[in-house]
Each structure stands twice: as structure tokens, then as C-alpha cells.
Design an enzyme around this catalytic site. Structure first.
Site, PDB file in Angstrom:
ATOM      1  N   TYR A  85       0.842  -1.203   0.000  1.00 52.62           N
ATOM      2  CA  TYR A  85       0.000   0.000   0.000  1.00 52.62           C
ATOM      3  C   TYR A  85       0.875   1.249   0.000  1.00 52.62           C
ATOM      4  O   TYR A  85       0.590   2.226  -0.694  1.00 52.62           O
ATOM      5  CB  TYR A  85      -0.938   0.002   1.216  1.00 52.62           C
ATOM      6  CG  TYR A  85      -1.941   1.130   1.149  1.00 52.62           C
ATOM      7  CD1 TYR A  85      -3.169   0.950   0.516  1.00 52.62           C
ATOM      8  CD2 TYR A  85      -1.654   2.386   1.679  1.00 52.62           C
ATOM      9  CE1 TYR A  85      -4.080   1.987   0.407  1.00 52.62           C
ATOM     10  CE2 TYR A  85      -2.565   3.435   1.577  1.00 52.62           C
ATOM     11  CZ  TYR A  85      -3.777   3.236   0.942  1.00 52.62           C
ATOM     12  OH  TYR A  85      -4.673   4.267   0.833  1.00 52.62           O
ATOM     13  N   PHE A 137      -7.699  21.607 -24.394  1.00 51.76           N
ATOM     14  CA  PHE A 137      -7.964  20.175 -24.528  1.00 51.76           C
ATOM     15  C   PHE A 137      -9.191  19.881 -23.656  1.00 51.76           C
ATOM     16  O   PHE A 137      -9.354  20.469 -22.592  1.00 51.76           O
ATOM     17  CB  PHE A 137      -6.777  19.295 -24.138  1.00 51.76           C
ATOM     18  CG  PHE A 137      -7.122  17.850 -24.357  1.00 51.76           C
ATOM     19  CD1 PHE A 137      -7.211  17.344 -25.635  1.00 51.76           C
ATOM     20  CD2 PHE A 137      -7.442  17.023 -23.293  1.00 51.76           C
ATOM     21  CE1 PHE A 137      -7.626  16.033 -25.854  1.00 51.76           C
ATOM     22  CE2 PHE A 137      -7.842  15.711 -23.512  1.00 51.76           C
ATOM     23  CZ  PHE A 137      -7.938  15.214 -24.795  1.00 51.76           C
ATOM     24  N   THR A 138     -10.043  18.950 -24.118  1.00 51.26           N
ATOM     25  CA  THR A 138     -11.355  18.729 -23.504  1.00 51.26           C
ATOM     26  C   THR A 138     -11.300  18.578 -21.980  1.00 51.26           C
ATOM     27  O   THR A 138     -11.884  19.378 -21.247  1.00 51.26           O
ATOM     28  CB  THR A 138     -12.019  17.490 -24.129  1.00 51.26           C
ATOM     29  OG1 THR A 138     -11.096  16.406 -24.054  1.00 51.26           O
ATOM     30  CG2 THR A 138     -12.401  17.744 -25.582  1.00 51.26           C
ATOM     31  N   ASP A 228       1.429  20.343 -20.286  1.00 53.11           N
ATOM     32  CA  ASP A 228       0.759  19.073 -20.544  1.00 53.11           C
ATOM     33  C   ASP A 228       1.769  18.244 -21.344  1.00 53.11           C
ATOM     34  O   ASP A 228       1.956  18.436 -22.543  1.00 53.11           O
ATOM     35  CB  ASP A 228      -0.528  19.305 -21.342  1.00 53.11           C
ATOM     36  CG  ASP A 228      -1.283  18.008 -21.580  1.00 53.11           C
ATOM     37  OD1 ASP A 228      -0.655  16.934 -21.502  1.00 53.11           O
ATOM     38  OD2 ASP A 228      -2.498  18.060 -21.843  1.00 53.11           O
ATOM     39  N   LYS A 271      -0.151   7.718 -23.407  1.00 53.79           N
ATOM     40  CA  LYS A 271       0.287   8.084 -24.763  1.00 53.79           C
ATOM     41  C   LYS A 271       1.780   7.793 -24.892  1.00 53.79           C
ATOM     42  O   LYS A 271       2.178   6.651 -25.044  1.00 53.79           O
ATOM     43  CB  LYS A 271      -0.026   9.555 -25.041  1.00 53.79           C
ATOM     44  CG  LYS A 271      -1.487   9.820 -25.359  1.00 53.79           C
ATOM     45  CD  LYS A 271      -2.353   9.906 -24.152  1.00 53.79           C
ATOM     46  CE  LYS A 271      -3.713  10.494 -24.447  1.00 53.79           C
ATOM     47  NZ  LYS A 271      -4.586  10.479 -23.252  1.00 53.79           N
ATOM     48  N   ARG A 395     -13.497  15.514 -33.778  1.00 50.41           N
ATOM     49  CA  ARG A 395     -12.802  16.582 -33.069  1.00 50.41           C
ATOM     50  C   ARG A 395     -13.249  17.895 -33.703  1.00 50.41           C
ATOM     51  O   ARG A 395     -12.547  18.481 -34.518  1.00 50.41           O
ATOM     52  CB  ARG A 395     -11.274  16.416 -33.174  1.00 50.41           C
ATOM     53  CG  ARG A 395     -10.693  15.459 -32.155  1.00 50.41           C
ATOM     54  CD  ARG A 395     -10.889  15.989 -30.766  1.00 50.41           C
ATOM     55  NE  ARG A 395     -10.376  15.131 -29.705  1.00 50.41           N
ATOM     56  CZ  ARG A 395     -11.078  14.808 -28.621  1.00 50.41           C
ATOM     57  NH1 ARG A 395     -12.320  15.187 -28.465  1.00 50.41           N
ATOM     58  NH2 ARG A 395     -10.531  14.104 -27.652  1.00 50.41           N
ATOM     59  N   PHE A 462     -19.052  14.548 -26.358  1.00 50.14           N
ATOM     60  CA  PHE A 462     -18.598  13.699 -27.474  1.00 50.14           C
ATOM     61  C   PHE A 462     -18.459  12.235 -27.071  1.00 50.14           C
ATOM     62  O   PHE A 462     -18.529  11.345 -27.906  1.00 50.14           O
ATOM     63  CB  PHE A 462     -17.271  14.225 -28.042  1.00 50.14           C
ATOM     64  CG  PHE A 462     -16.147  14.260 -27.041  1.00 50.14           C
ATOM     65  CD1 PHE A 462     -15.995  15.343 -26.195  1.00 50.14           C
ATOM     66  CD2 PHE A 462     -15.252  13.211 -26.947  1.00 50.14           C
ATOM     67  CE1 PHE A 462     -14.976  15.370 -25.262  1.00 50.14           C
ATOM     68  CE2 PHE A 462     -14.230  13.225 -26.017  1.00 50.14           C
ATOM     69  CZ  PHE A 462     -14.086  14.315 -25.162  1.00 50.14           C
TER      70      PHE A 462
HETATM   71  C1  LIG Z   1      -3.242  16.410 -24.555  1.00 52.11           C
HETATM   72  C2  LIG Z   1      -3.988  15.592 -23.557  1.00 52.11           C
HETATM   73  N1  LIG Z   1      -4.051  16.004 -22.281  1.00 52.11           N
HETATM   74  C3  LIG Z   1      -4.714  15.301 -21.363  1.00 52.11           C
HETATM   75  C4  LIG Z   1      -5.381  14.141 -21.654  1.00 52.11           C
HETATM   76  C5  LIG Z   1      -6.185  13.424 -20.588  1.00 52.11           C
HETATM   77  O1  LIG Z   1      -5.568  12.258 -20.204  1.00 52.11           O
HETATM   78  P1  LIG Z   1      -6.351  10.919 -19.769  1.00 52.11           P
HETATM   79  O2  LIG Z   1      -7.141  10.443 -20.938  1.00 52.11           O
HETATM   80  O3  LIG Z   1      -5.254   9.990 -19.386  1.00 52.11           O
HETATM   81  O4  LIG Z   1      -7.217  11.259 -18.614  1.00 52.11           O
HETATM   82  C6  LIG Z   1      -5.327  13.662 -22.970  1.00 52.11           C
HETATM   83  C7  LIG Z   1      -6.032  12.412 -23.324  1.00 52.11           C
HETATM   84  O5  LIG Z   1      -6.518  12.189 -24.399  1.00 52.11           O
HETATM   85  C8  LIG Z   1      -4.616  14.409 -23.943  1.00 52.11           C
HETATM   86  O6  LIG Z   1      -4.547  14.015 -25.227  1.00 52.11           O
END
Ligand SMILES: Cc1ncc(COP(=O)(O)O)c(C=O)c1O
Length: 470
Positions: A85, A137-138, A228, A271, A395, A462
Site C-alpha cells: 500500500y 484540450f477537452t 501538458d 500516450k 474533433r 462527445f
Molecule cells: C493532450 C492531452 N491532455 C490530457 C489528456 C487526458 O488524459 P487521460 O485520458 O489519461 O485522462 C489527454 C487524453 O486524451 C490528452 O490528449
């Protein structure tokens, strides 16, 4: 001897061929459903490719997130999981790998990228503050908004034009940024949100010169910069290929220098890091680290696992090292470039220059007769599946969501359908199938009609929204 008829891949491009720096040890069978079965599947999914069953997909280009093939070393690492843990040895291996390759002082593990986005947003944004960044980013923007911040796009104008050939379309427009700082005052800026590469702009990179200039501006106004770093290794490869003075540096050296201009980073390790799950947050400031370490316990898990199993952290630590190998990263990005080069040669409209992780089909040019509020990029994703079992994703206007103030759709300039390429998963033959299928759709585009949205979730619509044909 008669002149040979056939050419290898490299010869077609006037160079020697290269090959992937790995060989395949295990395979996963895939199959294509009949057209009738695909029609039923996409109707059942409400024309949303996120709602398809993966076993109904032939070539899955939905995302490059968590879909990578791990190496034999990473799988061996899974067996070395220390599932304590607290204080797992795998955490310390992960911390070492992050420090060696990203250079930050303190590490907070999280279950994936959005876990890290949540923590950093809660820790550093005060309600009413602005968060300028190089395109939204979303999930990132959503967490910034949930913490009371307002995202402001300060990416260079070229990023909004799918045919502009600027080599670093991910760059921050420093003038736009400085105008915002002067207009609102530095104390109203929570931090600068820098992404390299920029996913929503088509995987476009940020130059080292831009990162350096941003640091100087941040220092001048006393504003922190958080990165990021999700695809920062791919960003480093573009710097090596395109920026004066970096040709003889390794991707690992470039990545370290790039990160040195920032105060910390969040990472979706699914990624660049070649794993199926995982993430982290890293900072240089001891006080902020303390705050984040408190928060992680509330939302993710203890600060030495943050939502990951020990084995996940081990595979991730090994993945970090593999991700900066020059042979790996060049074959990864060049596979995407190969697909893009043929599409361009065949006149298929795509976002240019081709980015690091995906091909973005320009749905506006693909379907000029479908207005944006009939979701052309969603239509294209649905049609591509129907035609050939290939899964991409929208997108465009659906991903952009609604303006929280007016309640109307946000109308982004870019209306794209993304074909993301998982790392080490598909071969050149798969890429050839994809390009032929896309061309077929393009040649028969006139009859295609738009969609209407019949179910709209409140957040990140989406993922679960449903559509019907008009
Ligand atoms: C540029 C970017 N930032 C953040 C994220 C969010 O990461 P996660 O999907 O691991 O939560 C993504 C995921 O698609 C991303 O492409």
C-alpha cells in the site's frame, strides 16, 4: 534485365526504407464485420464511435490513448509489481525515470491524465482567474473550469488554418498572451497552460524557441508555466527534425531542455509512455508539492501509488525510458507521416503539416455541403466505420461543447475527424487499408447527409452523445 515494376515503401519516397525497431512476439486477431452488421452496429451506437463495441471494429484508430503495445520488458516489469500500500519500490523507479527524463523535482502519481489535471487545477486556480493556453484540450479545460478558471486560447493564428504549413503550429502567440496579462493583470492569471504537441490542433509541435521565450515572459510577470507533457517526447522529435541547432541532439536531451523552461507538468502516460493506464503530476516547488500530496490522497490514492497498481508503475517507469529512444520515436512519428503523405498525394483534405500522433481529416472540406451544426466531423467518423470498419473520432463542434455563458454550441474553426495511430500496434499494411478506404469515401462524398443530436450529456458530450441521420 527488364526495369523492375514494383517499388518498396522507401523507393516510392526516393530514399532507403526504414523498418520498425521491434519484432512481433504476440498477436491479437481482428476481423471485419459484413456491411449489414456494421450498419446495425453504428445505428445501435447512435453514430457515435465511442459507443461501438471494440470487437465490432476492424482497425481501431479511435485514440492513441492506452492502446499502445507494451514491450517484453514492460510485461516483465508487470511481474515485478510490489503491491505494498505504501512505499512500493515501483514508485521509486517511476520517480527516478521521471527525474532522469523530465527533470522535475517532485512526483505525484495519478490514475491517468485527468486525475493529474484535477489536482493541479484545484491547487493553483482561484475562482475568477484566467488560464491562457495553446488551444484547449477537452478534459484539461473542464478541470480548469470546474476549479473556477476561464481558459483563454493564445495559440498562434496559423493553428486555426488546416492548410497553413507553419512548422510549429503549436506555438503560443506571445503578443496575445501579453495583451491578456496587461489587460487583466498578472494576479488574475492562474498559470500558463502549455501543451506540446497540441492534440486539438492536429498534434502540432511547440518550438524550443517559443518555450524559452514563454519562460522569459513568465519570469517577467511572475506567472508559472505548467506543461501538458502527454506527447512531449513526440514534440521533442519534431524539434530535432525541424528546429535549427537540434539535429545532433537526442530526443532525450531535447525533452529535458524543453521541460526546464516550465515549472511542472501533468502527464497522461497512456500516450508517450507506452502503457495502457497511468499518469503523473510533477513540480519543482516544495510547497505546491506538499499541497498536491495532500490532495492526491483524497482523490486518487496514497502518494506512492495515486490510483495505479505497483505493476502499472513499473511498466510506466520502463515505458518512460523506451519512449525517448530515438529509433522508437522516429518510427512512431514517421508511420503517421507515411499515412499523411499518401493522403495528401491523393488529394484527401487533411490538417497540415501532419502531426505526431494522428491524421486529422478536414471534415469541412470533405463535406462542404454539411453545415457545422449538422456535425460534419461526426458524420465522417460514422461513415468511415460504415464503409470499412475503421474507427476514428470527432474533433469539432461536438467535442468543443457549449459555451457555459450563452448555452449555445461553441463553433470551433477546426472541424476534424481524427484517426489516431496507437504506438507499436499496426503495420504499414493497415495504413494502406486506411488510406484506400478514406479515398473511397472522399470520391463518393456528395450523397452524404448531416446528423442531428438526439441525446446530449452535460459534460464532455462527445463521449456519450447520440445522433440520427437527417
Ligand atoms: C493532450 C492531452 N491532455 C490530457 C489528456 C487526458 O488524459 P487521460 O485520458 O489519461 O485522462 C489527454 C487524453 O486524451 C490528452 O490528449
Amino acid at each position: 534485365m527488364t526495369k523492375p515494376k514494383y517499388k518498396t515503401m522507401g523507393q516510392q519516397f526516393g530514399r532507403r526504407s526504414w523498418a520498425e525497431p521491434w519484432k512481433i512476439k504476440m498477436v491479437e486477431p481482428i476481423k471485419m464485420l459484413t456491411r449489414e452488421e456494421r450498419e446495425k452496429a453504428i445505428l445501435d451506437a447512435g453514430h457515435n464511435t465511442f459507443l461501438l463495441r471494440s470487437e465490432d471494429v476492424y482497425i481501431d484508430l479511435l485514440t492513441d490513448s492506452g492502446t499502445n503495445a507494451m514491450s517484453d520488458r514492460q510485461w516483465a516489469g508487470i511481474m515485478l509489481g510490489d503491491e505494498a500500500y505504501a512505499g512500493s519500490r515501483n514508485f521509486y523507479n517511476l520517480e527516478d525515470a521521471m527525474r532522469d527524463h523530465y527533470g522535475y523535482k517532485y512526483l505525484v502519481p495519478t490514475h491517468q491524465g485527468r486525475g493529474a489535471e484535477h489536482l493541479i487545477s484545484q491547487a493553483v486556480i482561484e475562482p475568477g482567474q484566467y488560464v491562457p493556453g495553446n488551444m484547449y484540450f477537452t478534459t484539461t479545460r473542464l478541470h480548469q473550469e470546474l476549479a473556477g478558471g476561464t481558459f483563454v486560447d493564445v495559440i498562434v493564428e496559423e493553428a486555426h488554418d488546416p492548410s497553413d504549413l507553419h512548422p510549429f503550429k503549436g506555438n503560443v502567440d506571445l503578443e496575445k498572451l501579453e495583451d491578456l496579462v496587461k489587460r487583466e493583470g498578472a494576479e488574475k492569471i492562474a498559470y500558463i497552460s502549455l501543451a506540446g504537441t497540441v492534440n486539438m490542433a492536429g498534434g502540432q509541435p511547440v518550438s524550443m524557441a517559443n518555450a524559452k521565450a514563454l519562460r522569459a515572459l513568465g519570469d517577467q510577470y511572475n506567472i508559472r508555466i505548467f506543461l501538458d507533457a502527454t506527447r512531449a517526447a513526440e514534440n521533442a522529435y519534431f524539434i530535432q527534425q525541424r528546429e535549427e541547432g537540434y539535429q545532433d541532439k537526442s530526443v532525450a536531451e531535447i525533452l529535458l531542455e524543453f521541460c526546464s523552461y516550465t515549472d511542472g507538468a501533468w502527464m497522461s502516460a497512456k500516450k508517450d509512455h507506452l502503457v495502457n493506464i497511468g499518469g503523473w503530476l510533477a513540480v519543482n516547488d516544495a510547497e505546491l508539492f506538499d499541497q498536491l500530496r495532500n490532495l492526491v490522497v483524497v482523490y486518487e490514492g496514497l502518494h506512492t501509488y495515486g490510483g495505479m497498481a505497483g505493476r502499472d508503475m513499473e511498466a510506466l517507469a520502463i515505458g518512460i525510458v523506451e519512449s525517448v529512444d530515438d529509433h522508437h520515436i522516429s518510427s512512431r512519428v514517421e508511420q503517421v507521416q507515411y499515412l499523411g503523405a499518401i493522403m495528401l498525394d491523393w488529394g484527401i483534405p487533411i490538417m497540415q503539416p501532419v502531426g505526431g500522433h494522428a491524421i486529422f481529416l478536414d471534415a469541412r472540406s470533405f463535406y462542404p455541403h454539411i453545415p457545422q451544426d449538422q456535425f460534419p466531423a461526426q458524420v465522417l467518423a460514422s461513415q468511415l466505420y460504415l464503409d470499412s470498419g475503421i474507427r476514428g473520432m470527432e474533433r469539432g463542434i461536438v467535442s468543443a461543447g457549449r459555451d457555459p455563458e450563452t448555452g449555445d454550441h461553441r463553433y470551433p474553426k477546426l472541424e476534424l475527424t481524427r484517426l489516431a495511430i496507437p504506438r507499436r500496434v499496426y503495420t504499414q499494411s493497415h495504413m494502406d487499408v486506411v488510406v484506400e478506404a478514406t479515398k473511397e469515401l472522399y470520391d463518393n462524398r456528395e450523397q452524404t447527409r448531416g446528423l442531428k443530436m438526439v441525446y446530449e450529456p452535460k459534460q464532455l458530450r462527445f463521449f456519450q452523445g447520440r445522433f440520427e441521420s437527417l
